[in-house]
Design a protein around this motif. Structure first.
Motif, PDB file in Angstrom:
ATOM      1  N   THR A 189      -2.857   0.876  -4.169  1.00 12.68           N
ATOM      2  CA  THR A 189      -2.559  -0.534  -3.915  1.00 12.68           C
ATOM      3  C   THR A 189      -1.823  -1.131  -5.107  1.00 12.68           C
ATOM      4  N   ARG A 190      -0.746  -1.838  -4.834  1.00 16.25           N
ATOM      5  CA  ARG A 190      -0.037  -2.519  -5.928  1.00 16.25           C
ATOM      6  C   ARG A 190       0.272  -3.954  -5.493  1.00 16.25           C
ATOM      7  N   LEU A 191       0.174  -4.882  -6.430  1.00 17.24           N
ATOM      8  CA  LEU A 191       0.573  -6.254  -6.123  1.00 17.24           C
ATOM      9  C   LEU A 191       2.054  -6.407  -6.412  1.00 17.24           C
ATOM     10  N   VAL A 192       2.701  -7.225  -5.605  1.00 20.55           N
ATOM     11  CA  VAL A 192       4.115  -7.488  -5.844  1.00 20.55           C
ATOM     12  C   VAL A 192       4.352  -8.993  -5.751  1.00 20.55           C
ATOM     13  N   ASN A 193       5.200  -9.483  -6.640  1.00 20.60           N
ATOM     14  CA  ASN A 193       5.563 -10.898  -6.606  1.00 20.60           C
ATOM     15  C   ASN A 193       7.063 -11.000  -6.856  1.00 20.60           C
ATOM     16  N   ILE A 194       7.814 -11.192  -5.779  1.00 19.25           N
ATOM     17  CA  ILE A 194       9.262 -11.348  -5.939  1.00 19.25           C
ATOM     18  C   ILE A 194       9.506 -12.838  -6.160  1.00 19.25           C
ATOM     19  N   ASN A 195       9.411 -13.215  -7.419  1.00 23.26           N
ATOM     20  CA  ASN A 195       9.444 -14.624  -7.794  1.00 23.26           C
ATOM     21  C   ASN A 195      10.895 -15.104  -7.915  1.00 23.26           C
ATOM     22  N   LYS A 196      11.587 -15.001  -6.763  1.00 24.75           N
ATOM     23  CA  LYS A 196      12.981 -15.449  -6.696  1.00 24.75           C
ATOM     24  C   LYS A 196      13.157 -16.181  -5.364  1.00 24.75           C
ATOM     25  N   PRO A 197      14.064 -17.140  -5.313  1.00 25.35           N
ATOM     26  CA  PRO A 197      14.256 -17.873  -4.054  1.00 25.35           C
ATOM     27  C   PRO A 197      15.094 -17.050  -3.078  1.00 25.35           C
ATOM     28  N   ILE A 198      14.461 -16.053  -2.434  1.00 24.24           N
ATOM     29  CA  ILE A 198      15.232 -15.105  -1.613  1.00 24.24           C
ATOM     30  C   ILE A 198      15.313 -15.503  -0.143  1.00 24.24           C
ATOM     31  N   MET A 199      14.584 -16.542   0.260  1.00 27.23           N
ATOM     32  CA  MET A 199      14.578 -16.900   1.680  1.00 27.23           C
ATOM     33  C   MET A 199      14.587 -18.404   1.875  1.00 27.23           C
ATOM     34  N   ILE A 200      14.933 -18.808   3.089  1.00 28.84           N
ATOM     35  CA  ILE A 200      14.856 -20.220   3.457  1.00 28.84           C
ATOM     36  C   ILE A 200      14.737 -20.323   4.979  1.00 28.84           C
ATOM     37  N   ILE A 201      14.023 -21.325   5.458  1.00 30.90           N
ATOM     38  CA  ILE A 201      13.964 -21.577   6.905  1.00 30.90           C
ATOM     39  C   ILE A 201      14.794 -22.840   7.145  1.00 30.90           C
ATOM     40  N   THR A 222       0.838  -1.189   0.000  1.00 28.75           N
ATOM     41  CA  THR A 222       0.000   0.000   0.000  1.00 28.75           C
ATOM     42  C   THR A 222       0.876   1.244   0.000  1.00 28.75           C
ATOM     43  N   LEU A 223       0.612   2.111  -0.980  1.00 25.36           N
ATOM     44  CA  LEU A 223       1.465   3.274  -1.206  1.00 25.36           C
ATOM     45  C   LEU A 223       0.723   4.570  -0.886  1.00 25.36           C
ATOM     46  N   ARG A 224       1.514   5.574  -0.562  1.00 31.00           N
ATOM     47  CA  ARG A 224       1.023   6.925  -0.343  1.00 31.00           C
ATOM     48  C   ARG A 224       0.231   7.397  -1.579  1.00 31.00           C
ATOM     49  N   SER A 225      -0.885   8.095  -1.349  1.00 34.46           N
ATOM     50  CA  SER A 225      -1.571   8.704  -2.502  1.00 34.46           C
ATOM     51  C   SER A 225      -2.154  10.044  -2.082  1.00 34.46           C
ATOM     52  N   GLU A 226      -2.670  10.800  -3.034  1.00 31.79           N
ATOM     53  CA  GLU A 226      -3.220  12.142  -2.752  1.00 31.79           C
ATOM     54  C   GLU A 226      -4.425  12.043  -1.824  1.00 31.79           C
ATOM     55  N   ASN A 227      -5.259  11.011  -2.036  1.00 38.03           N
ATOM     56  CA  ASN A 227      -6.479  10.849  -1.251  1.00 38.03           C
ATOM     57  C   ASN A 227      -6.196   9.958  -0.030  1.00 38.03           C
ATOM     58  N   VAL A 266       9.364   2.327  -7.123  1.00 40.16           N
ATOM     59  CA  VAL A 266       8.947   3.486  -6.305  1.00 40.16           C
ATOM     60  C   VAL A 266      10.037   3.738  -5.257  1.00 40.16           C
ATOM     61  N   GLU A 267       9.939   4.859  -4.555  1.00 41.29           N
ATOM     62  CA  GLU A 267      10.890   5.112  -3.473  1.00 41.29           C
ATOM     63  C   GLU A 267      10.371   4.472  -2.190  1.00 41.29           C
ATOM     64  N   CYS A 268      11.327   4.061  -1.334  1.00 40.15           N
ATOM     65  CA  CYS A 268      10.936   3.403  -0.068  1.00 40.15           C
ATOM     66  C   CYS A 268       9.921   4.220   0.719  1.00 40.15           C
ATOM     67  N   LYS A 269      10.088   5.547   0.732  1.00 42.97           N
ATOM     68  CA  LYS A 269       9.214   6.375   1.578  1.00 42.97           C
ATOM     69  C   LYS A 269       7.758   6.388   1.088  1.00 42.97           C
ATOM     70  N   GLN A 270       7.531   5.954  -0.151  1.00 42.14           N
ATOM     71  CA  GLN A 270       6.150   5.879  -0.661  1.00 42.14           C
ATOM     72  C   GLN A 270       5.393   4.683  -0.086  1.00 42.14           C
ATOM     73  N   ILE A 271       6.132   3.670   0.397  1.00 39.50           N
ATOM     74  CA  ILE A 271       5.488   2.459   0.912  1.00 39.50           C
ATOM     75  C   ILE A 271       5.024   2.694   2.351  1.00 39.50           C
ATOM     76  N   ILE A 272       3.728   2.598   2.577  1.00 34.66           N
ATOM     77  CA  ILE A 272       3.191   2.818   3.927  1.00 34.66           C
ATOM     78  C   ILE A 272       3.070   1.483   4.672  1.00 34.66           C
ATOM     79  N   ASP A 273       2.529   0.489   4.012  1.00 34.81           N
ATOM     80  CA  ASP A 273       2.320  -0.798   4.685  1.00 34.81           C
ATOM     81  C   ASP A 273       2.206  -1.905   3.626  1.00 34.81           C
ATOM     82  N   PHE A 274       2.146  -3.150   4.088  1.00 38.92           N
ATOM     83  CA  PHE A 274       2.039  -4.259   3.129  1.00 38.92           C
ATOM     84  C   PHE A 274       1.353  -5.466   3.747  1.00 38.92           C
ATOM     85  N   ASP A 275       0.785  -6.317   2.865  1.00 40.56           N
ATOM     86  CA  ASP A 275       0.271  -7.644   3.241  1.00 40.56           C
ATOM     87  C   ASP A 275       1.114  -8.624   2.434  1.00 40.56           C
TER      88      ASP A 275
END
Ligand SMILES: [Zn+2]
Length: 433
Positions: free
Chosen positions: A143-155, A132-137, A205-214
Motif C-alpha cells: 500500500t502506498r499513499l499518493v498525493n498529486i498536489n497539482k491542479p490537474i482537473m476541473i469540473i 495498492t501495488l503487486r507484492s510477493e504475498n 513504479v511501473e504501471c503494471k505494478q498498480i493493481i487498484d486504488f482508492d
C-alpha cells in the motif's frame, strides 16, 4: 487573538496535508510520534505501561491514540473523544478514462457521501488517496499513499447561455454533470493510461505494478483565514478534521492522569459508518478491551471500566446562517466564535442527555469556554453522527458536540478562529479530569 490565529493556521496546515482520510491518519501519526507516542499494531501482543502513549491504525484510514491511565482501569475508566477522518468527495471509478469527441479526456467518478455538488464546479482540483501495488504475498499487497498536489482537473459549469435556468436552480446529474476534465487527448500518452501513468511516475513504479486504488478528488487551493478581523476559517474538510486536529492536540498536550485518555478517529462517517474502520464496528470496543487486558485485568474489569467511562462525540454543528437565520431553532441559536455547540435531539440522533450535557457544560465552565446548544427545528430532519452509532457498541455515557460551522459539506466550509481554540481548551480540560 494572535495565538488563536496561529492555532487556526495550524489547523489549516493540518487539513492541507490531509486531502483524504488516509493522509489525515498519516499526518496525525507524524504529529503523535513527535510528541512521544509509540505506534502499536493490531496483530502484535500489547504490553502497555501506565502513563505510556500509543496509537494504532486500521485500514490506514482510522486511528486510535491513547495515554494509559496511572490509576486502576476498572476504577478510573476511559475518557474518550471521537471524531471522523473522512469528508464528502468524488472517488475515481475503475477504468476511469472517458474520451469525448476524440478531444477531451475526462474521468469517471462516483460521489462519496453528501457533498454540495455545485461548490465543486469551476475549481482547480487535485487528486490523492491510496494505491495498492503487486507484492510477493498475495494476501498482503503493498500500500502506498499518493498525493498529486497539482491542479490537474476541473469540473466546468455549462455556460449560462446554454443553461438559462442555472440561477433559478438546476439539478446536477452525478453521472453526467460532475465528471472532471483531466486533459486534451495527446499523441504522446497511451489511451487508458493518462491517470495511471501519472500515478506510476509519482510513485516511481511501473504501471503494471498498480493493481487498484482508492483515489479521491480534492480542492487544490489551501484554506485561509478570512474576515475583516481575521475571525473566520475558510477551508475544505473542516467537518470533521477540525475536531480530529483539536482532539489530537489536546491528547498530546495533557499529562497522564488516573483515567485512560483516548482519541478515536473513525473513517466512513459520511457513508453511514458501517465498515470495519467506521463507528459501527467493534474497532473501538476491541481496542479498549485490549488496553484493559494488557493491564492484566479481565473482562469484568473491562465492563466495570466502561461504566466509569465518558465519551465526547465531536462533529461540527450548524451555526445560524446570516442569510437564513430562520432555518435554526427559534430559541437555541449557535453563532460562530461563541463557543462549542452541544447537539441535542429528542429522538436521539445525538447521544446527549441532561446528564452528559451537564458534564460537558461543567468541563467548559472550568476551562473558561462559553458553550452553546443546537436543536433542529421541529419540522426539519437534521443529520446524525458517530455518537449514537458508537453507543450501540459501547454502552457508555456520551455527549454530542462540535464547532459551529456554516456551509457544511461545501467544498469550502466556514468556521470560527476562536472556536477552534475554545474547543481544544475544552478537550484539554476533559482529559485533565
Ligand atoms: Zn461530520
Amino acid at each position: 487573538m494572535n495565538s488563536e490565529i496561529e492555532f487556526a493556521q495550524n489547523l489549516i496546515d493540518f487539513i492541507y496535508d490531509s486531502p483524504t482520510a488516509f493522509h489525515a491518519v498519516a499526518r496525525a501519526k507524524e504529529d503523535l510520534t513527535k510528541e512521544g507516542f509509540m505506534e502499536i499494531a493490531e496483530e502484535e501482543k500489547w504490553s502497555l505501561k501506565k502513563g505510556g502513549k500509543y496509537f494504532v491504525s486500521k485500514n490506514d484510514s482510522a486511528l486510535t491514540a491513547f495515554v494509559v491511565g496511572m490509576g486502576e482501569i476498572e476504577e478510573n475508566g476511559f475518557k474518550i473523544i471521537g471524531a471522523h477522518t473522512d469528508s464528502p468527495s468524488f472517488r475515481i471509478k475503475p477504468a476511469p478514462e472517458m474520451v469525448v469527441d476524440n478531444a477531451y479526456v475526462k474521468l469517471n467518478t462516483e460521489v462519496y457521501g453528501g457533498p454540495i455538488l455545485n461548490t465543486w464546479m469551476d475549481r482547480p482540483l487535485a487528486l490523492a488517496g491510496r494505491v495498492t501495488l503487486r507484492s510477493e504475498n498475495l494476501l498482503y499487497p503493498e500500500t502506498r499513499l499518493v498525493n498529486i498536489n497539482k491542479p490537474i482537473m476541473i469540473i466546468p459549469n455549462l455556460a449560462i447561455h446554454m443553461n438559462r435556468d442555472i440561477n433559478t436552480g438546476i439539478e446536477l446529474n452525478k453521472q453526467k454533470d460532475t465528471l472532471p476534465l483531466l486533459a486534451m487527448v495527446s499523441e504522446e500518452l497511451e489511451k487508458d493510461k493518462y491517470l495511471l501513468s501519472t500515478i506510476a511516475s509519482e510513485l516511481s513504479v511501473e504501471c503494471k505494478q498498480i493493481i487498484d486504488f482508492d483515489l479521491f478528488l480534492y480542492e487544490y487551493e489551501k484554506g485561509s483565514i478570512i474576515g475583516l478581523n481575521n475571525e473566520f476559517i475558510s477551508s475544505s474538510r473542516l467537518d470533521d478534521l477540525a475536531m480530529v486536529h483539536a482532539g489530537i492536540r489536546a491528547l498530546a498536550s495533557t499529562a497522564p492522569v488516573q483515567a485512560t485518555n483516548v482519541m478515536v478517529c473513525f473513517d466512513n462517517e459520511e457513508v453511514g459508518s458501517s465498515t470495519k474502520q467506521g463507528a459501527d464496528s467493534n474497532m473501538l470496543a476491541d481496542i479498549l478491551e485490549r488496553i484493559t487486558i494488557s493491564q492484566e485485568k479481565n473482562r469484568e474489569d473491562f465492563l466495570r471500566a466502561l461504566s466509569k467511562s465518558f465519551m465526547i462525540s465531536a462533529d461540527n454543528a450548524h451555526a445560524v446562517h446570516p442569510n437564513s437565520p430562520e432555518k435554526n431553532d427559534p430559541t437555541n441559536k449557535p453563532y460562530i466564535n461563541k463557543g462549542p455547540v452541544i447537539k441535542i435531539n429528542a429522538n436521539q440522533s445525538y447521544t446527549t442527555d441532561s446528564n452528559s450535557d451537564a458534564v460537558y457544560e461543567l468541563v467548559c465552565e472550568k476551562a473558561g469556554v462559553p458553550v452553546q446548544k443546537f436543536v433542529n427545528r421541529s419540522d426539519a430532519k437534521g443529520g446524525s453522527t458517530i455518537g449514537p452509532i458508537s453507543s450501540t457498541h459501547l454502552n457508555i455515557r456520551s455527549v454530542d458536540m462540535g464547532s459551529p460551522t456554516l456551509a457544511m459539506h461545501s467544498i469550502r466550509e466556514l468556521g470560527g478562529v476562536i472556536d477552534h481554540t475554545y474547543v481544544t481548551k475544552s478537550f484539554q480540560e476533559f482529559y485533565k479530569i
